[in-house]
Design an enzyme around this catalytic site. Sequence first.
Site, PDB file in Angstrom:
ATOM      1  N   LEU A 631       0.976  -1.187   0.039  1.00 46.15           N
ATOM      2  CA  LEU A 631      -0.086   0.061   0.067  1.00 46.15           C
ATOM      3  C   LEU A 631       0.943   1.191   0.020  1.00 46.15           C
ATOM      4  O   LEU A 631       0.829   2.037  -0.831  1.00 46.15           O
ATOM      5  CB  LEU A 631      -0.866  -0.013   1.206  1.00 46.15           C
ATOM      6  CG  LEU A 631      -1.651   1.272   1.503  1.00 46.15           C
ATOM      7  CD1 LEU A 631      -2.676   1.743   0.263  1.00 46.15           C
ATOM      8  CD2 LEU A 631      -2.447   1.179   2.847  1.00 46.15           C
ATOM      9  N   ASP A 632       1.699   1.329   1.014  1.00 49.01           N
ATOM     10  CA  ASP A 632       2.650   2.611   0.940  1.00 49.01           C
ATOM     11  C   ASP A 632       3.922   2.104   1.671  1.00 49.01           C
ATOM     12  O   ASP A 632       3.901   2.040   3.154  1.00 49.01           O
ATOM     13  CB  ASP A 632       1.958   3.601   2.062  1.00 49.01           C
ATOM     14  CG  ASP A 632       2.888   4.735   2.424  1.00 49.01           C
ATOM     15  OD1 ASP A 632       3.830   5.026   1.898  1.00 49.01           O
ATOM     16  OD2 ASP A 632       2.480   5.500   3.553  1.00 49.01           O
ATOM     17  N   PRO A 633       4.785   1.611   0.927  1.00 49.97           N
ATOM     18  CA  PRO A 633       5.121   1.865  -0.411  1.00 49.97           C
ATOM     19  C   PRO A 633       4.162   0.699  -1.126  1.00 49.97           C
ATOM     20  O   PRO A 633       4.154  -0.273  -0.849  1.00 49.97           O
ATOM     21  CB  PRO A 633       6.310   1.722  -0.683  1.00 49.97           C
ATOM     22  CG  PRO A 633       6.857   0.739   0.388  1.00 49.97           C
ATOM     23  CD  PRO A 633       5.962   0.930   1.727  1.00 49.97           C
ATOM     24  N   ASP A 636       0.478   3.636  -3.515  1.00 52.01           N
ATOM     25  CA  ASP A 636       1.102   5.187  -3.623  1.00 52.01           C
ATOM     26  C   ASP A 636       1.761   5.424  -4.908  1.00 52.01           C
ATOM     27  O   ASP A 636       1.347   6.221  -5.470  1.00 52.01           O
ATOM     28  CB  ASP A 636       1.429   5.617  -2.487  1.00 52.01           C
ATOM     29  CG  ASP A 636       2.603   4.914  -1.960  1.00 52.01           C
ATOM     30  OD1 ASP A 636       2.868   3.826  -2.431  1.00 52.01           O
ATOM     31  OD2 ASP A 636       3.408   5.567  -1.145  1.00 52.01           O
TER      32      ASP A 636
END
Length: 956
Positions: A631-633, A636
């Site tokens: 997700l993050d990273p 994004d």
Amino acid sequence: MHVRNMILRRSGHFRPLLNSATSSRLHMVSAASKHTLSGFSQPVMAIRREDQSIWERRAPLAPNHVRKLVKNKVKVLVQPSNRRAYPMKAYASAGAIIQEDISDASLIIGIKKPPVELLLPNKTYCFFSHTIKAQEANMPLLDAILEKNIRLIDYEKMTDSQGARVVAFGKWAGVAGMINILNGLGIRLLALGHHTPFMYIGPAHNYRSSDMAKQVFRDAGYEISLGLMPKSMGPLTFVFTGSGNVSQGAQEMFQELPYEYIEPKDLPKVATHGAINKVYGCVVSRDAHYVRKDGGPFNADEFQNHPDWYSSTFAEKIAPYASCIINGIYWAPSAPRLITIPDAKNLLQPASQPWLPTSLGCPQLPHRLLAICDISADPGGSIEFMSECTTIDKPFCLYDANQHTNTESFAGPGVLVCSIDNMPAQLPREATDFFGALLLPYIPDMIISDATQPFEAYNARPVVKNAVIATNNKLAPSFEYIEELRNSKKKSNSKAMSVDQSSKKVLVLGAGYVASPVVEYLSRDSNVRITVASALRDEAEQLAQKHQNTDAVCLDIQRRPEELAKLIQEHDLCISLLPYGLHGKVADLCIAHHVNMVTASYSNVLTANPDASYHQRAVDADVTILNEMGLDPGIDHLLAMECFDEVKELGGKVTSFRSFCGGLPAPEFSDNPLRYKFSWNPRGVFLAALNGARFIDNGKIVEIPPGGVDLMESVKPFDFLPGFNLEGYSNRDSLHYLKEYGIEGATTCMRGTLRYKGYTDCLIGLMKLGMLQPTPHPALHPDGPDVTWRKLIAILTNQSSNNLLENLKRSVAEKVGSLERLQAVEQLGLFDNTTPVIKHNTPLDTLAHHLAKTLTYEKNERDLVILRHDIGITWPNNTKESREITLVVYGEPNGYTAMAKTVGYPAAIGAKMLLDKEIQRKGLVMPLSKDIYRPVLQRLEQEGIKAVQRTHRFES
């Protein structure tokens, strides 16, 4: 030998065939021949019936060729067939003997391979065997040839001193291919909403001759010259690979249209600004796209011997500007491909179409590349995604960016592909005349072959002798490599196959929340076998029981690294869902055993130590380590790069980038002082709060030191979703993303973390209290005396544990700086004086253990993920634009959490792309390129993970 030839010449059995050289070769018939005429030896050959395909109407020799052989006293047997383009009567009139039994012939020729059961022993056969690359489908044929002592001559290997083939259907493959692809292109364009003159071009086998087809081409060309092509399609560009017979045959048909040839360098301009009353042709030679990997100039001889020293720029510099590619080059397995699977993914994505007059209101083309005619018909070859030939019955398929093929319809996404492996059969008379004329001069060298005699005694010219694949029950010396290649393929296939004959094996390390969607996604493909390895046996087994083709293994990689190495070696790909500190150990083993790897963690976990050289080691080992696929990273990056690339392609400039992301409890479950809950160990969350940060804001570089409260105190409120009470703070070093994202000109670049308002204030209180100290504290030594939370607080604030609770609270309030923070400490249960603290050496680890139990998600509670990009853009006309990209994903009360979905699905999709060769770059790879982020975003959307974008424009 001399006396025998004198007798044969006196008998009159061998008059000149085509010239004196050919006649002299006929005189070399073996004296041991059993076939005699008037007491003298007579050569006997046979033309076998073609039975591989109902469409195969060609023959290796036409009647006029047979007539010349018969005049030179060659006995020619022809197996009966009513399917040949030339009737049996024509062969009989030429002097051939029509009969089923061809066992009297010492030489048997055909076009395609005969059935294994019909092979006659101790004969010389000549046909296209398709065995020289150890093609698996034809290995039973080769085995039978070796067993029956057949001498096999392969047309494909009959070459001159320069290596050029001397006997081939090349030209007619090109002619038929060009007819077929324009036939298909007309129907494909109609399905896309465009009537064109190509609609009147039929398939190649509809025409009695190529001249008839040429007339139809001229008619279509006349309409094109009148400007009757739809303007909404833009200019049509035809790219021809190579300049050999195949390309020349295709171009011969192409030149019946109103055409103009252009150089490869002119393709981009013509694709945008070309005319529509003609078509454009571009012949691409090897030196136009093959480049030395070290940057040196193209060298034809060097490329011939060392094609692996080169790479191809065809997919980047030529294919994006082609409407139709006609591919007729020979491809060697060690040579670079023209179009790889990742290349195709890029080419087949919807693209901006500057040639399209938007005011016309006509349907748009899905992308510039409309059709490929792969005349080479080499599955998995120069056009990698062409994994299976099409047929005359079903000549076309649509191949899309997600590797789906559709042979039933001309509508839908993708590129039209025609890859018939016997195209010349569609123009059988002309193909037979052409091929036979090339073959006839070499018949004398074939007739003198005696399969029962040693190969060394075979006195044929090199063109023929060097084309002998098998002889005397073994492979000819020049083709002994086939056995080695065959064995290597067997080993490769054996390694790739699991117990249940699946072709791909994936090792998943870790069985927590994130592992569930990873395993579920991969298990949808029945050809993928999954092994889940975890230190917690029950966790792994429960996960494995839920999904097909999934096994569980109990493994503590810290204590049993040798078992981890063995597991990795047995799999094709490893997904590490372990704590980030263990990725290095896993990567070392993946590189050592040439196994690809996927993680959802930051790549700096592996790049922090430059001495480890993970990238170069992985490149050298031909291994891909795909990082930051979460997700993050992760997501994004995907959403940011999609926007950045679009802006750049349209001439804009990214001036600012702010990105904030957070995993949160759904609002209704945020009822605790932190406004936060944990689905895994809180330690990482607390450590992140102690990090520093570095970013650029409106041209000013800001640095926040680590270890204190400065990061939490830099928090700012966010109201982009008014229904949420959000705040955010910067995260790590954002500056290096200016280069990673290719937005070096941006004056703002900031990445950060989202939380509900009150989170940072609570953490500031805990920090000031000393509860987030990552260093050991004497009071928390596991072997020390028991301590309650109240006593621990008293120790941390230098208060006596005998103080009244109110006095202790007053002291804590002074320490943390506010009553709100004091209340948070109390609500977290840190004034409890009854339950002993479970000590973990450091205050941070001790608190993390406590909150992992008290602030966990209860049954039927759900979490939430929010990701937000704010991007500033300046266009060439100085118009300003802001883009807001927002992703909101909720967890399912009794299903996957939002965090598990948004971390697990990207990792699983990335793994599947590696398995399917959609990602082929080696070394440490991040999902920042179109060939990765576009398909991943599309597939995430299918899983319900889709961002919303809003745009605001304003004058500068």
